[in-house]
Design a protein around this motif. Structure first.
Motif, PDB file in Angstrom:
ATOM      1  N   THR A 130       0.830  -1.202   0.000  1.00 18.72           N
ATOM      2  CA  THR A 130       0.000   0.000   0.000  1.00 18.72           C
ATOM      3  C   THR A 130       0.866   1.254   0.000  1.00 18.72           C
ATOM      4  O   THR A 130       0.560   2.232  -0.691  1.00 18.72           O
ATOM      5  CB  THR A 130      -0.959  -0.012   1.215  1.00 18.72           C
ATOM      6  N   GLU A 131       1.965   1.230   0.730  1.00 21.10           N
ATOM      7  CA  GLU A 131       2.881   2.375   0.748  1.00 21.10           C
ATOM      8  C   GLU A 131       3.571   2.547  -0.609  1.00 21.10           C
ATOM      9  O   GLU A 131       3.804   3.676  -1.044  1.00 21.10           O
ATOM     10  CB  GLU A 131       3.907   2.229   1.872  1.00 21.10           C
ATOM     11  N   ARG A 133       2.182   1.797  -3.426  1.00 25.32           N
ATOM     12  CA  ARG A 133       1.114   2.382  -4.257  1.00 25.32           C
ATOM     13  C   ARG A 133       0.981   3.883  -3.980  1.00 25.32           C
ATOM     14  O   ARG A 133       0.806   4.678  -4.896  1.00 25.32           O
ATOM     15  CB  ARG A 133      -0.202   1.653  -3.979  1.00 25.32           C
ATOM     16  N   LYS A 134       1.085   4.273  -2.721  1.00 26.92           N
ATOM     17  CA  LYS A 134       1.056   5.700  -2.371  1.00 26.92           C
ATOM     18  C   LYS A 134       2.253   6.426  -2.989  1.00 26.92           C
ATOM     19  O   LYS A 134       2.136   7.571  -3.419  1.00 26.92           O
ATOM     20  CB  LYS A 134       1.066   5.888  -0.852  1.00 26.92           C
ATOM     21  N   GLU A 135       3.385   5.742  -3.031  1.00 23.97           N
ATOM     22  CA  GLU A 135       4.589   6.324  -3.640  1.00 23.97           C
ATOM     23  C   GLU A 135       4.347   6.596  -5.128  1.00 23.97           C
ATOM     24  O   GLU A 135       4.796   7.601  -5.671  1.00 23.97           O
ATOM     25  CB  GLU A 135       5.765   5.364  -3.438  1.00 23.97           C
ATOM     26  N   SER A 138       2.542   9.828  -5.417  1.00 24.09           N
ATOM     27  CA  SER A 138       3.170  11.014  -4.831  1.00 24.09           C
ATOM     28  C   SER A 138       3.496  12.033  -5.925  1.00 24.09           C
ATOM     29  O   SER A 138       3.677  11.664  -7.094  1.00 24.09           O
ATOM     30  CB  SER A 138       4.445  10.631  -4.083  1.00 24.09           C
TER      31      SER A 138
END
Length: 154
Positions: A130-131, A133-135, A138
């Motif tokens: 999930t992190e 994917r957030k990256e 960004s």
């Protein structure tokens, strides 16, 4: 008679196999948030639960939208004290990914670089994916030119 508060400073580390079986159950049963990330064992006969395959759907409103990225995750014997290694199979242009190998660089991706047994909610495959994917979403990565779809790392 107890001396001081020694219990507060002790930590319990879940044994490797228990932690990996928990991850396996979440992946197999599809108990992963909104379905934008998924994972499972790379080989169903892997009794060591070491080699995993993961998928991330590209976030909407980015150059990644509509793309499905695949990764390999590997947990060595030091897991969960040590983070799994992550390597993209699908080519992707992200600041935290080595463009020659597809390896996610711990020094550029905080959830790997700051992996700690003291942060159990942040010590899961789902959190890492999930992190990532957030990256992708960004400001630094959301519009980066990407390799052609279906291109892979060696």
């Amino acid at each position: 008679k107890r001396q001081g508060n020694t219990m507060a400073t002790q930590q319990v580390v879940v044994p490797r196999n228990f932690k990996l079986l928990e991850e396996f159950e979440k992946g197999v049963k599809g108990l992963l948030g909104d379905g934008s990330v998924s994972y499972g064992l790379e080989d169903d006969d892997d009794m060591t639960l070491s080699a995993w395959r993961a998928s991330i759907f590209g976030p909407n409103g980015t150059v990644h939208e509509g793309r499905l990225y695949t990764l390999r995750m590997h947990c060595d014997d030091a897991y969960p004290r040590k983070a799994p290694s992550l390597k993209f199979i699908s080519r992707i242009n992200l600041a935290c990914v080595d463009q020659r190998t597809g390896v996610v660089l711990p020094q550029c991706f905080a959830p790997l670089g700051q992996w700690s047994v003291n942060a159990p909610p942040k010590q899961t495959f789902e959190f890492l994916l999930t992190e990532l994917r957030k990256e992708m979403a960004s400001p630094a990565n959301r519009r980066l030119p990407q390799p052609p779809e279906n291109a892979t790392f060696p």
